[in-house]
Design a protein around this motif. Structure first.
Motif, mmCIF file in Angstrom:
data_model
loop_
_atom_site.group_PDB
_atom_site.id
_atom_site.type_symbol
_atom_site.label_atom_id
_atom_site.label_comp_id
_atom_site.label_asym_id
_atom_site.label_seq_id
_atom_site.Cartn_x
_atom_site.Cartn_y
_atom_site.Cartn_z
ATOM 1 N N VAL A 1 0.847 -1.195 0.000
ATOM 2 C CA VAL A 1 0.000 0.000 0.000
ATOM 3 C C VAL A 1 0.884 1.247 0.000
ATOM 4 O O VAL A 1 1.857 1.330 0.768
ATOM 5 C CB VAL A 1 -0.932 0.008 1.243
ATOM 6 C CG1 VAL A 1 -1.716 1.310 1.327
ATOM 7 C CG2 VAL A 1 -1.888 -1.184 1.203
ATOM 8 N N ASP A 2 0.575 2.203 -0.856
ATOM 9 C CA ASP A 2 1.323 3.465 -0.903
ATOM 10 C C ASP A 2 1.215 4.163 0.452
ATOM 11 O O ASP A 2 0.105 4.458 0.911
ATOM 12 C CB ASP A 2 0.756 4.370 -2.002
ATOM 13 C CG ASP A 2 1.602 5.612 -2.227
ATOM 14 O OD1 ASP A 2 1.750 6.410 -1.276
ATOM 15 O OD2 ASP A 2 2.096 5.808 -3.347
ATOM 16 N N PRO A 3 2.365 4.429 1.126
ATOM 17 C CA PRO A 3 2.319 5.002 2.473
ATOM 18 C C PRO A 3 1.769 6.426 2.527
ATOM 19 O O PRO A 3 1.289 6.871 3.566
ATOM 20 C CB PRO A 3 3.790 4.981 2.920
ATOM 21 C CG PRO A 3 4.572 4.939 1.655
ATOM 22 C CD PRO A 3 3.737 4.194 0.676
ATOM 23 N N ILE A 4 1.792 7.129 1.402
ATOM 24 C CA ILE A 4 1.301 8.513 1.359
ATOM 25 C C ILE A 4 -0.148 8.568 0.893
ATOM 26 O O ILE A 4 -1.017 9.145 1.543
ATOM 27 C CB ILE A 4 2.192 9.382 0.446
ATOM 28 C CG1 ILE A 4 3.629 9.424 1.007
ATOM 29 C CG2 ILE A 4 1.630 10.804 0.343
ATOM 30 C CD1 ILE A 4 4.641 10.057 0.090
ATOM 31 N N LEU A 5 -0.415 7.922 -0.230
ATOM 32 C CA LEU A 5 -1.759 7.972 -0.808
ATOM 33 C C LEU A 5 -2.691 6.925 -0.196
ATOM 34 O O LEU A 5 -3.913 7.056 -0.275
ATOM 35 C CB LEU A 5 -1.693 7.776 -2.322
ATOM 36 C CG LEU A 5 -0.874 8.816 -3.099
ATOM 37 C CD1 LEU A 5 -0.790 8.439 -4.574
ATOM 38 C CD2 LEU A 5 -1.491 10.214 -2.938
ATOM 39 N N GLY A 6 -2.105 5.867 0.382
ATOM 40 C CA GLY A 6 -2.920 4.824 0.998
ATOM 41 C C GLY A 6 -3.634 3.923 0.011
ATOM 42 O O GLY A 6 -4.599 3.261 0.361
ATOM 43 N N VAL A 7 -3.148 3.869 -1.243
ATOM 44 C CA VAL A 7 -3.812 3.052 -2.269
ATOM 45 C C VAL A 7 -3.025 1.760 -2.507
ATOM 46 O O VAL A 7 -1.802 1.718 -2.336
ATOM 47 C CB VAL A 7 -3.969 3.822 -3.606
ATOM 48 C CG1 VAL A 7 -4.879 5.019 -3.414
ATOM 49 C CG2 VAL A 7 -2.617 4.255 -4.158
ATOM 50 N N GLN B 1 -4.377 -7.654 6.435
ATOM 51 C CA GLN B 1 -3.536 -6.678 5.750
ATOM 52 C C GLN B 1 -2.507 -6.172 6.743
ATOM 53 O O GLN B 1 -2.838 -5.551 7.745
ATOM 54 C CB GLN B 1 -4.361 -5.500 5.217
ATOM 55 C CG GLN B 1 -3.539 -4.323 4.688
ATOM 56 C CD GLN B 1 -2.662 -4.697 3.506
ATOM 57 O OE1 GLN B 1 -3.067 -5.474 2.636
ATOM 58 N NE2 GLN B 1 -1.458 -4.166 3.465
ATOM 59 N N SER B 2 -1.234 -6.510 6.482
ATOM 60 C CA SER B 2 -0.111 -6.052 7.298
ATOM 61 C C SER B 2 -0.261 -6.482 8.760
ATOM 62 O O SER B 2 -0.852 -7.517 9.056
ATOM 63 C CB SER B 2 0.050 -4.537 7.172
ATOM 64 O OG SER B 2 1.263 -4.099 7.731
ATOM 65 N N ARG B 3 0.264 -5.674 9.686
ATOM 66 C CA ARG B 3 0.178 -5.976 11.121
ATOM 67 C C ARG B 3 0.229 -4.671 11.909
ATOM 68 O O ARG B 3 0.701 -3.648 11.400
ATOM 69 C CB ARG B 3 1.271 -6.932 11.558
ATOM 70 C CG ARG B 3 2.678 -6.453 11.356
ATOM 71 C CD ARG B 3 3.705 -7.464 11.848
ATOM 72 N NE ARG B 3 3.644 -8.745 11.152
ATOM 73 C CZ ARG B 3 3.299 -9.884 11.752
ATOM 74 N NH1 ARG B 3 2.982 -9.899 13.035
ATOM 75 N NH2 ARG B 3 3.267 -11.009 11.081
ATOM 76 N N PRO B 4 -0.252 -4.676 13.156
ATOM 77 C CA PRO B 4 -0.283 -3.448 13.965
ATOM 78 C C PRO B 4 1.086 -2.770 14.047
ATOM 79 O O PRO B 4 2.117 -3.435 14.182
ATOM 80 C CB PRO B 4 -0.725 -3.950 15.346
ATOM 81 C CG PRO B 4 -1.488 -5.196 15.072
ATOM 82 C CD PRO B 4 -0.823 -5.827 13.892
ATOM 83 N N GLY B 5 1.064 -1.438 13.934
ATOM 84 C CA GLY B 5 2.303 -0.668 14.032
ATOM 85 C C GLY B 5 2.908 -0.304 12.698
ATOM 86 O O GLY B 5 3.750 0.591 12.605
ATOM 87 N N LYS B 6 2.473 -0.981 11.622
ATOM 88 C CA LYS B 6 3.002 -0.676 10.298
ATOM 89 C C LYS B 6 2.104 0.333 9.581
ATOM 90 O O LYS B 6 0.900 0.411 9.833
ATOM 91 C CB LYS B 6 3.142 -1.956 9.469
ATOM 92 C CG LYS B 6 4.232 -2.892 9.987
ATOM 93 C CD LYS B 6 4.619 -3.915 8.931
ATOM 94 C CE LYS B 6 5.835 -4.707 9.357
ATOM 95 N NZ LYS B 6 6.293 -5.630 8.300
ATOM 96 N N LYS B 7 2.715 1.097 8.655
ATOM 97 C CA LYS B 7 1.986 2.159 7.954
ATOM 98 C C LYS B 7 0.885 1.611 7.049
ATOM 99 O O LYS B 7 -0.085 2.307 6.770
ATOM 100 C CB LYS B 7 2.962 3.010 7.131
ATOM 101 C CG LYS B 7 3.891 3.861 7.991
ATOM 102 C CD LYS B 7 4.819 4.693 7.126
ATOM 103 C CE LYS B 7 5.749 5.546 7.997
ATOM 104 N NZ LYS B 7 6.690 6.341 7.173
#
Length: 413
Positions: free
Chosen positions: A28-34, A64-70
């Motif tokens: 996932v794009d860390p800025i746009l969130g897409v 999707q991912s795990r707690p603490g990640k962007k």
């Protein structure tokens, strides 16, 4: 290969409520969130579409991912990406087992698909325990009364023993989805019908897992050669008695991998020339450029790739192999000047006549990025699961499916 677990083919699913665990974890794009890549949506589409076409009421569980990640976020976007890949409408509910979720499951009609919220929003999901213990946790306990069949299609997460992966198998009839089934068949068949010479190319950053693989495949006679790259190569070069420079030694020490140097020394002593390490490496010099140097005189600069002479040697060994397993990139392939080792090794694998399996994770991403995905025999969807299989370890989710199949057999008797 004898299949020891049930598949979709073992059940009449028309009109049944089927819970499917998939792995659609996406960058996932860390800025746009897409979402940047929907490869895993495409993979699981086969299973989900088949279930829908056969008249099942399909409930999808994923993380999707795990707690603490962007990129730890909801699955709302995944719903749209999944719907696009399936060319079918996918409903979404922003909870896991609330009354809203339970009512949405109860109201599903044949052929409909419902995606539940990110299962890792619930803290119990991150705890690894045996399946019988996980069956008593809240996610399985709240959802199993609403479903008829559990299907695990999440091969990429199959090495984990978490509630959504193993907790349903003691409670309801369970089976492997098409992705899980295909991965296990291909990898196991490759082992069962091994042709020699067999070459393992091990690289990347997961040095502990890779050296476990090295030990396992040399011990059981599977591998004729193990070619080391990435951090694994640095560890083996150090174990062979060469000075890799303070900065590279510190990198190994900071990751608590010093014990792997000792282990590699023992493996080198036992298996000798079957373990191949680079004769030269690529460093980033003080000008910030690639420089290939002999392992006899590595300066105190970070090693970012294997060297040109080693690339030539590795390519020759690979092209002469009849079976090839590759896991982990050869260097920092994201940087163009250090992509040479990874690219040339993948090119050698793609142009060889041998049967080839590319492990998941970064090496799979590199294979696709460099355009070789159609030139290798199989690109695995699961890096961690694949490397666990190669190292001789059992996959928790697969063992849970086997136990479920055995329980059904005993019940029928």
């Amino acid at each position: 290969m004898a299949i020891e677990f049930n598949t979709i083919d073992n059940f009449d699913i028309e009109g049944k409520t089927v819970l499917v665990r998939v792995d659609i974890n996406a960058p996932v794009d860390p800025i746009l969130g897409v979402i940047l890549d929907d490869t895993r949506m495409k993979l699981h589409s086969e299973t989900l579409k088949e279930l829908s076409d056969k008249g099942a009421k399909v409930v999808v569980l994923a993380h999707q991912s795990r707690p603490g990640k962007k990129d730890f976020t909801t699955l709302e976007q995944h719903t749209n990406a999944l719907s696009k890949n399936l060319n079918l409408p996918v409903q979404y509910v922003d909870s896991i087992f609330s009354e809203t979720t339970k009512n949405a499951i109860k109201n599903l009609k044949n052929h409909e698909i419902l995606l539940l919220e990110n299962v890792r929003f619930f803290s119990e999901e991150l705890i690894n325990k045996p399946s019988k213990e996980q069956s008593k946790t809240l996610v399985p306990q709240n959802l199993y009364p609403l479903i008829d069949i559990f299907i695990n299609d999440a091969f990429a997460a199959a090495h984990r023993s978490q509630p959504s992966l193993v907790g349903f198998t003691p409670l309801v009839p369970s089976a492997a989805g098409r992705v899980m089934e295909k991965e296990l068949k291909i990898i196991q068949n490759a082992f069962d019908n091994m042709e020699h010479p067999c070459v393992f190319v091990l690289g990347g950053m997961k040095a502990d897992d890779s050296i476990d693989v090295m030990e396992n495949v040399l011990k059981n006679g599977t591998a004729d050669f193990v070619l080391t790259t990435g951090l694994i190569a640095n560890i083996v070069i150090l174990a062979a008695g060469f000075n890799i420079g303070k900065v590279n030694k510190k990198f190994i020490k900071d990751r608590d991998y010093c014990y792997l140097v000792k282990k590699s020394k023992k493996l080198l002593k036992k298996y000798g020339s079957k373990i191949v390490y680079p004769k030269d490496v690529a460093i980033e010099n003080k000008e910030g450029r690639r420089e290939d140097v002999s392992i006899n005189k590595i300066p105190n600069y970070s090693i970012f790739d294997i060297g040109i002479e080693s690339i030539k040697e590795y390519a020759k060994i690979i092209r002469g192999a009849k079976t090839i397993f590759a896991n982990g990139p050869a260097g920092v392939f994201e940087e163009p000047q250090f992509a040479m080792g990874t690219e040339d090794i993948l090119n050698a694998i793609a142009s060889s006549k041998g049967f080839s399996i590319i492990g998941g994770g970064h090496i799979a991403a590199a294979t696709t990025a460099m355009g070789f995905e159609n030139d290798v025999s199989h690109v695995s969807s699961g890096g961690g699961a694949c490397i666990n299989l190669l190292s001789g370890k059992k996959l928790a989710a697969v063992e849970a499916l086997k136990e479920s199949a055995n329980t059904i057999k005993r019940t029928k008797k």
